[in-house]
Design a protein around this motif. Structure first.
Motif, PDB file in Angstrom:
ATOM      1  N   ALA A 156       0.823  -1.218   0.000  1.00  0.00           N
ATOM      2  CA  ALA A 156       0.000   0.000   0.000  1.00  0.00           C
ATOM      3  C   ALA A 156       0.853   1.262   0.000  1.00  0.00           C
ATOM      4  O   ALA A 156       0.332   2.359  -0.227  1.00  0.00           O
ATOM      5  N   ASN A 157       2.159   1.126   0.244  1.00  0.00           N
ATOM      6  CA  ASN A 157       3.053   2.280   0.217  1.00  0.00           C
ATOM      7  C   ASN A 157       3.504   2.519  -1.224  1.00  0.00           C
ATOM      8  O   ASN A 157       4.556   2.069  -1.661  1.00  0.00           O
ATOM      9  N   VAL A 158       2.654   3.216  -1.943  1.00  0.00           N
ATOM     10  CA  VAL A 158       2.892   3.539  -3.356  1.00  0.00           C
ATOM     11  C   VAL A 158       3.304   4.999  -3.418  1.00  0.00           C
ATOM     12  O   VAL A 158       2.501   5.899  -3.139  1.00  0.00           O
ATOM     13  N   ALA A 159       4.554   5.244  -3.777  1.00  0.00           N
ATOM     14  CA  ALA A 159       5.077   6.614  -3.777  1.00  0.00           C
ATOM     15  C   ALA A 159       5.075   7.248  -5.155  1.00  0.00           C
ATOM     16  O   ALA A 159       5.141   8.478  -5.273  1.00  0.00           O
ATOM     17  N   SER A 160       5.019   6.429  -6.212  1.00  0.00           N
ATOM     18  CA  SER A 160       5.185   6.959  -7.564  1.00  0.00           C
ATOM     19  C   SER A 160       4.075   6.476  -8.483  1.00  0.00           C
ATOM     20  O   SER A 160       3.237   5.663  -8.110  1.00  0.00           O
ATOM     21  N   GLY A 161       4.095   6.986  -9.708  1.00  0.00           N
ATOM     22  CA  GLY A 161       3.180   6.513 -10.739  1.00  0.00           C
ATOM     23  C   GLY A 161       1.962   7.396 -10.940  1.00  0.00           C
ATOM     24  O   GLY A 161       1.797   8.456 -10.330  1.00  0.00           O
ATOM     25  N   TYR A 162       1.086   6.924 -11.834  1.00  0.00           N
ATOM     26  CA  TYR A 162      -0.105   7.688 -12.211  1.00  0.00           C
ATOM     27  C   TYR A 162      -0.980   8.024 -11.007  1.00  0.00           C
ATOM     28  O   TYR A 162      -1.531   9.125 -10.921  1.00  0.00           O
ATOM     29  N   HIS A 163      -1.134   7.088 -10.067  1.00  0.00           N
ATOM     30  CA  HIS A 163      -2.070   7.317  -8.968  1.00  0.00           C
ATOM     31  C   HIS A 163      -1.486   8.242  -7.894  1.00  0.00           C
ATOM     32  O   HIS A 163      -2.238   8.967  -7.236  1.00  0.00           O
ATOM     33  N   ALA A 164      -0.175   8.231  -7.727  1.00  0.00           N
ATOM     34  CA  ALA A 164       0.454   9.212  -6.840  1.00  0.00           C
ATOM     35  C   ALA A 164       0.264  10.618  -7.413  1.00  0.00           C
ATOM     36  O   ALA A 164      -0.069  11.567  -6.692  1.00  0.00           O
ATOM     37  N   ILE A 165       0.452  10.750  -8.717  1.00  0.00           N
ATOM     38  CA  ILE A 165       0.237  12.042  -9.384  1.00  0.00           C
ATOM     39  C   ILE A 165      -1.234  12.438  -9.289  1.00  0.00           C
ATOM     40  O   ILE A 165      -1.564  13.599  -8.999  1.00  0.00           O
ATOM     41  N   GLU A 166      -2.120  11.467  -9.517  1.00  0.00           N
ATOM     42  CA  GLU A 166      -3.561  11.722  -9.422  1.00  0.00           C
ATOM     43  C   GLU A 166      -3.926  12.273  -8.043  1.00  0.00           C
ATOM     44  O   GLU A 166      -4.681  13.253  -7.925  1.00  0.00           O
ATOM     45  N   PHE A 167      -3.406  11.654  -6.981  1.00  0.00           N
ATOM     46  CA  PHE A 167      -3.692  12.123  -5.625  1.00  0.00           C
ATOM     47  C   PHE A 167      -3.172  13.535  -5.410  1.00  0.00           C
ATOM     48  O   PHE A 167      -3.848  14.384  -4.812  1.00  0.00           O
ATOM     49  N   LEU A 168      -1.976  13.817  -5.900  1.00  0.00           N
ATOM     50  CA  LEU A 168      -1.410  15.154  -5.730  1.00  0.00           C
ATOM     51  C   LEU A 168      -2.205  16.209  -6.493  1.00  0.00           C
ATOM     52  O   LEU A 168      -2.275  17.363  -6.076  1.00  0.00           O
ATOM     53  N   LEU A 169      -2.823  15.836  -7.588  1.00  0.00           N
ATOM     54  CA  LEU A 169      -3.606  16.787  -8.376  1.00  0.00           C
ATOM     55  C   LEU A 169      -5.023  16.976  -7.840  1.00  0.00           C
ATOM     56  O   LEU A 169      -5.525  18.103  -7.766  1.00  0.00           O
ATOM     57  N   TRP A 170      -5.679  15.879  -7.474  1.00  0.00           N
ATOM     58  CA  TRP A 170      -7.078  15.954  -7.041  1.00  0.00           C
ATOM     59  C   TRP A 170      -7.238  16.001  -5.524  1.00  0.00           C
ATOM     60  O   TRP A 170      -8.213  16.537  -5.029  1.00  0.00           O
ATOM     61  N   GLY A 171      -6.309  15.383  -4.788  1.00  0.00           N
ATOM     62  CA  GLY A 171      -6.500  15.207  -3.365  1.00  0.00           C
ATOM     63  C   GLY A 171      -7.477  14.071  -3.108  1.00  0.00           C
ATOM     64  O   GLY A 171      -7.983  13.441  -4.031  1.00  0.00           O
TER      65      GLY A 171
END
Length: 420
Positions: A168-183
């Motif tokens: 569950a410790n995912v630091a990179s990739g599309y979904h990390a970017i998605e979280f940083l953009l949308w919250g």
């Protein structure tokens, strides 16, 4: 180009490919496997191109944050998902892709590893990194591991994946970017996606939720890492690079290549798409198990996964620039052996693609997104998702049928331990 027009184009291209394959001259298994490699190169090239656009869009946004620029970055992210989701069919059967994929598309993730989260945030039990908050801290201690993360580089972020031994410790990739953009999407199964303010990236006066410089540094480094990873994979499928994976694949027997193709199609259809991405979320009524959970883009991710399966069957792919890559296909091999079966298999593909397309229609026309469809009290929504799951199961049976017709027995697509 928006997602709706891309969706329409992909359906049109598929109809063209399917109709043209019926009248094509006989093809060999070797030609079909070579076209598979051509498709992989085209898809990963497009994933790289759209990731570069996303990377540049992020750079422009961070230079002068505004709501308009944040909206542009979000659209670039959604556009980048279109080719990438069509690439996932290459994961299964090709370890070089599957071993690499986690750094780009792992999910679900404990977003508290990355940045601030809401009170009452639900995380994976036992995950010591679930609230590490990389953005807010320049050193991390998770279990016995202590790290200096003062400088957030692509390599630093890559090294943080699965820290402490938790997937569950995912630091990179599309979904990390998605979280940083949308919250976080704090709406549960009600309408609405994440609503991160652009001011979370304003450095100095006007910064909200602190550490805006670090948050921007993290976002840029993760986007840079995405581009680097896709550059590597694009080269693995290029006909102009010696000693790469494409060369290895084409040096093997054509039957072995066909098995990889069909196993990839069946495993994405059954264990991954029907199972991990739909059945798990539906049975638990869990928005945390939704694929693109921060952006509510899940319907498109599911659709383009299905499109990727169909691309391999028809030997065709509609590129993001509008051009069509087409050639020898499994569909043609099947038709050469059994035209009646070929028509029946084609009908099943048409039915399943239409069924998955209903998830897109539900979101874009009826404003019922995937996270709303899986709500415990949404009887019609649950039925729609379940019908889609069962159609994917039927499609997998047709893929197994196609495999037998072309001489590939005991395909055994991956079920991801799900029962259907």
């Amino acid at each position: 180009m928006n997602v709706k027009s891309l969706l329409a184009q992909s359906m049109t291209a598929s109809l063209v490919a399917a109709s043209s394959s019926v009248f094509a001259a006989d093809v060999t298994k070797e030609q079909v496997v070579e076209q598979y490699a051509n498709l992989a190169h085209a898809v990963f090239s497009d994933a790289l191109t759209t990731a570069k656009v996303l990377d540049k869009s992020i750079e422009s946004f961070l230079a002068a944050p505004s709501q308009e620029k944040l909206d542009q970055v979000k659209q670039a992210w959604i556009a980048a998902r279109v080719p990438y989701q069509q690439s996932e069919v290459f994961r299964f059967g090709n370890p070089i892709v599957d071993d690499w994929e986690g750094q780009l598309n792992a999910w679900p993730l404990d977003e508290g590893l990355i940045d601030y989260v809401s009170t009452g945030y639900q995380y994976e039990l036992g995950n010591e990194g679930a609230s590490a908050n990389i953005v807010a801290n320049k050193t991390l201690k998770i279990g016995a591991t202590e790290l200096d993360i003062n400088k957030l580089t692509p390599q630093t972020i890559a090294d943080l994946n699965e820290i402490g031994g938790s997937e569950a410790n995912v630091a990179s990739g599309y979904h990390a970017i998605e979280f940083l953009l949308w919250g976080q999407d704090l709406n549960g199964t009600k309408a609405g996606a994440g609503e991160r303010a652009y001011t979370d990236f304003v450095v100095g006066k006007g910064c909200t939720n602190n550490h805006c410089d670090r948050r921007g540094e993290y976002l840029q480094a993760t986007a840079d890492l995405l581009v680097q990873d896709l550059e590597w994979m694009e080269k693995q499928w290029s006909s102009e690079v010696k000693g790469n994976y494409r060369e290895q694949l084409l040096s093997e027997s054509a039957d072995n290549g066909l098995r990889k193709m069909l196993f990839g199609m069946g495993s994405l259809s059954l264990g991954e798409l029907a199972g991990e991405r739909m059945k798990v979320a539906l049975e638990a009524n869990s928005t945390e198990d939704e694929h693109d959970c921060f952006s509510d883009n899940t319907h498109n991710s599911h659709y383009y996964n299905e499109q990727g399966i169909y691309n391999i069957y028809t030997g065709s792919y509609k590129r993001v620039d509008g051009s069509l890559v087409s050639g020898a296909s499994i569909a043609q091999l099947v038709a050469q052996k059994d035209s009646k079966a070929a028509n029946e298999i084609q009908q099943q593909f048409d039915s399943t693609r239409s069924q998955v397309g209903q998830l897109v229609t539900s979101a874009e026309k009826n404003e019922q997104y995937f996270d709303q469809l899986i709500a415990a009290d949404n009887v019609k929504g649950n039925a729609l998702v379940n019908q889609t799951i069962m159609s994917l199961v039927d499609q997998t049976a047709s893929i197994e049928r196609a495999a037998k017709i072309v001489g590939i027995n005991s395909l055994n697509p991956d079920t991801a331990d799900h029962e259907f």
